[in-house]
Design an enzyme around this catalytic site. Structure first.
Site, mmCIF file in Angstrom:
data_model
loop_
_atom_site.group_PDB
_atom_site.id
_atom_site.type_symbol
_atom_site.label_atom_id
_atom_site.label_comp_id
_atom_site.label_asym_id
_atom_site.label_seq_id
_atom_site.Cartn_x
_atom_site.Cartn_y
_atom_site.Cartn_z
ATOM 1 C CE LYS A 77 -3.899 -2.326 2.262
ATOM 2 N NZ LYS A 77 -4.851 -2.021 3.358
ATOM 3 N N GLY A 158 -3.791 1.316 19.413
ATOM 4 C CA GLY A 158 -2.871 1.125 18.357
ATOM 5 C C GLY A 158 -2.588 2.167 17.526
ATOM 6 N N GLY A 160 -0.017 1.608 14.822
ATOM 7 C CA GLY A 160 0.632 1.093 13.536
ATOM 8 C C GLY A 160 0.096 1.853 12.317
ATOM 9 N N GLY A 161 0.042 1.021 10.945
ATOM 10 C CA GLY A 161 -0.593 1.593 9.834
ATOM 11 C C GLY A 161 -2.084 1.750 9.976
HETATM 12 P P1 ATR Z 1 -1.320 -2.724 10.749
HETATM 13 O O1 ATR Z 1 -0.817 -2.320 9.401
HETATM 14 O O2 ATR Z 1 -2.264 -3.803 11.041
HETATM 15 O O3 ATR Z 1 -1.451 -1.615 11.831
HETATM 16 P P2 ATR Z 1 1.349 -2.724 12.153
HETATM 17 O O4 ATR Z 1 1.573 -1.442 11.548
HETATM 18 O O5 ATR Z 1 2.384 -3.468 12.260
HETATM 19 O O6 ATR Z 1 0.364 -3.290 11.548
HETATM 20 O O7 ATR Z 1 0.770 -2.253 13.759
HETATM 21 C C1 ATR Z 1 0.509 -3.305 14.386
HETATM 22 C C2 ATR Z 1 -0.110 -2.540 15.842
HETATM 23 O O8 ATR Z 1 -0.646 -3.534 16.836
HETATM 24 C C3 ATR Z 1 0.804 -1.553 16.483
HETATM 25 O O9 ATR Z 1 0.053 -0.372 17.175
HETATM 26 C C4 ATR Z 1 1.409 -2.488 17.606
HETATM 27 O O10 ATR Z 1 2.098 -1.653 18.562
HETATM 28 P P3 ATR Z 1 3.710 -1.030 18.592
HETATM 29 O O11 ATR Z 1 3.513 -0.024 18.056
HETATM 30 O O12 ATR Z 1 3.924 -1.031 19.927
HETATM 31 O O13 ATR Z 1 4.442 -2.362 17.899
HETATM 32 C C5 ATR Z 1 0.307 -3.243 18.105
HETATM 33 N N1 ATR Z 1 0.652 -4.614 18.643
HETATM 34 C C6 ATR Z 1 1.115 -5.669 17.996
HETATM 35 N N2 ATR Z 1 1.279 -6.683 18.846
HETATM 36 C C7 ATR Z 1 0.795 -6.182 19.994
HETATM 37 C C8 ATR Z 1 0.771 -6.571 21.467
HETATM 38 N N3 ATR Z 1 1.304 -7.841 21.770
HETATM 39 N N4 ATR Z 1 0.181 -5.717 22.360
HETATM 40 C C9 ATR Z 1 -0.135 -4.399 22.220
HETATM 41 N N5 ATR Z 1 -0.065 -4.074 20.828
HETATM 42 C C10 ATR Z 1 0.312 -4.762 20.068
#
Ligand code: ATR
Length: 311
Positions: A77, A158, A160-161
């Site tokens: 993306k 959250g 992330g993306g």
């Molecule tokens: P996506 O595109 O699905 O948003 P991503 O950019 O990898 O994927 O983001 C994943 C999100 O889930 C992030 O907010 C991540 O927290 P971090 O920024 O601290 O990595 C969160 N996340 C993933 N595993 C987690 C966990 N075990 N506990 C809490 N938050 C988690």
């Protein structure tokens, strides 16, 4: 809405696809082929495994073969943005393209979506990039949960993306207070800084951390919950789900994450994220075909594909 008759593949059949890596799990072909058949379109939608370093070639190949369009999923993306000839303003704001529409130039010089091209040879094609994900978040929250976002208080888990796009889109929607929580706090802080820059007119007050009082909606945009062994995405000591009226989880498989089950037990109205997948796909089909997408047909096909049952 009737399930349309599927025409046999012929020399007139047009193609679309989702590009991803990995892509074998994708539910988009089931949903899109049902929608296209229902509209009476002699189109087929495939899923193509495209490694990121071959994305440009794969897009150019589809354009050369006069495909109608493609959807992009992980990890394409963001990579696709500089590969577009033209980007829809919203996709530029979100910084991501999930829908590409191939367009042809007609004799009067206008660009026409190939899916709406009448007849005759096509000399020139351009790639027009869109993002239908962001609007799908808001549409699903509104329609599947009955939640009016304007003026509401939202806790977003959250950054992330997916979390970033949700935060920006909620601010654009006019949420009154937006609380951002993320395991890595700096990412939430970066989004909190970005919002007033991108949406100076937005009334949204962005705050870092958990709210003290009640919220209308708590939205899980983390990936925690995809696996049974994952930790919960929120801190139960810092925030009680009983303080939320509604809960939405962007995860749709499993159909009920531990977060959603806890929210339901706490009395929240709940929804998983299947509607997001549905509405981003419906919007893509509308961009390609110029017709209203048969959302009910697409929802049924998606539900059956993902959960293996009609209800
Ligand atoms: P996506 O595109 O699905 O948003 P991503 O950019 O990898 O994927 O983001 C994943 C999100 O889930 C992030 O907010 C991540 O927290 P971090 O920024 O601290 O990595 C969160 N996340 C993933 N595993 C987690 C966990 N075990 N506990 C809490 N938050 C988690």
């Amino acid at each position: 809405m009737s399930q349309g008759t599927v025409a046999p593949i012929s020399a007139a059949t047009r193609l679309c696809a989702v590009y991803g890596s990995p892509v074998r799990h994708s539910a988009s072909p089931a949903m899109q082929n049902a929608g296209m058949a229902s509209l009476g379109l002699d189109w087929r939608y495939l899923a193509c495994e495209v490694p990121p370093e071959r994305l440009r070639e794969a897009l150019m190949g589809a354009a050369a073969m006069r495909w109608v369009g493609v959807n992009l999923t992980v990890p394409h993306k963001l990579l696709a943005v500089p590969m577009m000839d033209l980007i829809d303003p919203a996709a530029r704001v979100w910084g991501a393209v999930n829908t590409v529409r191939f367009e042809a130039r007609d004799p009067s010089g206008d660009w026409v979506p190939i899916g709406q091209w009448r007849d005759g040879p096509i000399a020139e094609v351009r790639l027009h990039g869109f993002n239908t994900d962001a609007d799908a978040i808001v549409r699903s929250i509104r329609e599947d949960l009955g939640c009016e976002l304007r003026g509401s208080r939202v806790l977003l888990l959250g950054a992330g993306g997916a979390g970033r796009v949700a935060a920006l889109r909620l601010a654009a929607e006019g949420v009154r207070e937006l609380f951002l929580v993320n395991r890595t706090e700096s990412k939430a802080a970066a989004i909190a800084e970005e919002i007033p820059r991108l949406f100076p007119q937005s009334p949204t007050q962005v705050r870092l951390g958990y709210p003290a009082g009640a919220v209308d909606l708590v939205l899980n945009a983390t990936s925690a919950g995809l696996r049974e062994t994952d930790p919960l995405p929120w801190d139960g000591e810092a925030f009680s789900l009983g303080a939320a009226q509604m809960a939405y989880d962007m995860i749709y498989k499993p159909a009920e994450t531990r977060f959603l089950a806890a929210a339901r037990a706490a009395g929240c109205r709940v929804s998983n994220g299947l509607g997001m997948l549905l509405y981003q796909g419906a919007a893509a089909l509308e961009l390609w075909s110029g017709q209203v997408a048969p959302v009910d047909v697409m929802r049924l096909a998606l539900f059956t594909h993902v959960y293996g049952a009609t209800r």
